[in-house]
Design a protein around this motif. Structure first.
Motif, mmCIF file in Angstrom:
data_model
loop_
_atom_site.group_PDB
_atom_site.id
_atom_site.type_symbol
_atom_site.label_atom_id
_atom_site.label_comp_id
_atom_site.label_asym_id
_atom_site.label_seq_id
_atom_site.Cartn_x
_atom_site.Cartn_y
_atom_site.Cartn_z
ATOM 1 N N ARG A 55 0.888 -1.176 0.000
ATOM 2 C CA ARG A 55 0.000 0.000 0.000
ATOM 3 C C ARG A 55 0.919 1.217 0.000
ATOM 4 O O ARG A 55 1.705 1.399 0.922
ATOM 5 C CB ARG A 55 -0.874 0.024 1.256
ATOM 6 C CG ARG A 55 -1.952 -1.004 1.258
ATOM 7 C CD ARG A 55 -2.956 -0.816 2.397
ATOM 8 N NE ARG A 55 -2.578 0.182 3.367
ATOM 9 C CZ ARG A 55 -2.653 0.021 4.689
ATOM 10 N NH1 ARG A 55 -3.061 -1.102 5.189
ATOM 11 N NH2 ARG A 55 -2.312 0.989 5.502
ATOM 12 N N THR A 57 0.116 4.446 0.172
ATOM 13 C CA THR A 57 -0.286 5.514 1.082
ATOM 14 C C THR A 57 -0.979 4.901 2.287
ATOM 15 O O THR A 57 -1.561 3.826 2.199
ATOM 16 C CB THR A 57 -1.235 6.537 0.414
ATOM 17 O OG1 THR A 57 -2.417 5.864 -0.004
ATOM 18 C CG2 THR A 57 -0.565 7.242 -0.751
ATOM 19 N N ALA A 58 -0.904 5.607 3.391
ATOM 20 C CA ALA A 58 -1.552 5.152 4.620
ATOM 21 C C ALA A 58 -2.147 6.345 5.340
ATOM 22 O O ALA A 58 -1.658 7.474 5.207
ATOM 23 C CB ALA A 58 -0.547 4.439 5.521
ATOM 24 N N GLN A 59 -3.179 6.097 6.107
ATOM 25 C CA GLN A 59 -3.825 7.137 6.902
ATOM 26 C C GLN A 59 -3.208 7.130 8.300
ATOM 27 O O GLN A 59 -3.218 6.105 8.974
ATOM 28 C CB GLN A 59 -5.339 6.872 6.992
ATOM 29 C CG GLN A 59 -6.128 7.936 7.681
ATOM 30 C CD GLN A 59 -6.275 9.200 6.847
ATOM 31 O OE1 GLN A 59 -6.229 9.143 5.623
ATOM 32 N NE2 GLN A 59 -6.420 10.326 7.499
ATOM 33 N N GLU A 61 -3.345 8.865 12.003
ATOM 34 C CA GLU A 61 -4.200 9.683 12.855
ATOM 35 C C GLU A 61 -3.510 10.990 13.222
ATOM 36 O O GLU A 61 -2.353 11.004 13.643
ATOM 37 C CB GLU A 61 -4.561 8.906 14.123
ATOM 38 C CG GLU A 61 -5.579 9.625 14.989
ATOM 39 C CD GLU A 61 -5.989 8.810 16.198
ATOM 40 O OE1 GLU A 61 -6.372 9.421 17.196
ATOM 41 O OE2 GLU A 61 -5.901 7.574 16.136
ATOM 42 N N GLY A 64 -3.099 12.590 8.561
ATOM 43 C CA GLY A 64 -3.755 12.406 7.272
ATOM 44 C C GLY A 64 -3.036 11.354 6.465
ATOM 45 O O GLY A 64 -2.338 10.493 7.004
ATOM 46 N N LYS A 65 -3.170 11.432 5.126
ATOM 47 C CA LYS A 65 -2.528 10.452 4.247
ATOM 48 C C LYS A 65 -1.039 10.746 4.124
ATOM 49 O O LYS A 65 -0.629 11.892 3.987
ATOM 50 C CB LYS A 65 -3.165 10.466 2.872
ATOM 51 C CG LYS A 65 -4.524 9.844 2.852
ATOM 52 C CD LYS A 65 -5.000 9.594 1.450
ATOM 53 C CE LYS A 65 -6.319 8.861 1.549
ATOM 54 N NZ LYS A 65 -6.641 8.125 0.392
ATOM 55 N N VAL A 66 -0.253 9.680 4.201
ATOM 56 C CA VAL A 66 1.202 9.790 4.056
ATOM 57 C C VAL A 66 1.677 8.734 3.066
ATOM 58 O O VAL A 66 1.042 7.698 2.886
ATOM 59 C CB VAL A 66 1.948 9.615 5.406
ATOM 60 C CG1 VAL A 66 1.575 10.692 6.404
ATOM 61 C CG2 VAL A 66 1.674 8.250 5.993
ATOM 62 N N ASP A 67 2.801 9.012 2.401
ATOM 63 C CA ASP A 67 3.418 8.035 1.521
ATOM 64 C C ASP A 67 4.157 7.001 2.357
ATOM 65 O O ASP A 67 4.858 7.353 3.313
ATOM 66 C CB ASP A 67 4.415 8.713 0.575
ATOM 67 C CG ASP A 67 3.725 9.607 -0.441
ATOM 68 O OD1 ASP A 67 2.550 9.355 -0.760
ATOM 69 O OD2 ASP A 67 4.366 10.561 -0.911
ATOM 70 N N ALA A 92 1.097 -2.072 5.890
ATOM 71 C CA ALA A 92 1.348 -1.476 4.574
ATOM 72 C C ALA A 92 2.328 -2.296 3.728
ATOM 73 O O ALA A 92 2.503 -2.018 2.547
ATOM 74 C CB ALA A 92 1.883 -0.056 4.737
#
Length: 119
Positions: A55, A57-59, A61, A64-67, A92
């Motif tokens: 994956r 990108t990840a969310q 807390e 927000g979204k990060v690479d 991920a």
């Protein structure tokens, strides 16, 4: 690819065995907890070890979204290396079977690997 089953560390202690790496890479069987994967380059030249995210990108807390980065080590001749994945981080990097694929560039001659989990 070879499957490597991590040793679950217990309070009494464990003896961890090294396994020869496979030319096409290895798959670390993941069954929970913090995963530690160690490498030892016994070769006379450098070897690159990497774990690519499945994956990208990840969310996170509060962020927000990060690479999600590829984890990569360039091990010089005779040098050790280590990856540590917490339960939150490893999601991920896991493949469809839920395990962690590891790839080797520049060959894998005399590269050994071992893995263990801490719950």
């Amino acid at each position: 690819m070879a499957n490597i089953t991590p040793t679950a560390i217990n309070n009494a202690g464990n003896e961890l065995a090294w396994a020869a790496s496979a030319p096409a890479g290895d798959v670390i069987i993941y069954r929970g907890g913090t995963l530690v994967v160690e490498f030892q380059n016994g070769h006379s030249s450098s070897i690159t070890v990497s774990a690519a995210p499945t994956r990208t990108t990840a969310q996170v807390e509060g962020v927000g979204k990060v690479d999600v980065p590829t984890r990569s080590l360039v091990l010089a001749a005779g040098e050790p290396g280590i990856f540590v994945f917490t339960p939150d981080e490893i999601s991920a990097y896991r493949n469809a079977a839920g395990n962690l694929p590891i790839a080797y560039a520049s060959g894998n001659a005399a590269l050994t690997v071992r893995a263990f989990t801490i719950n």
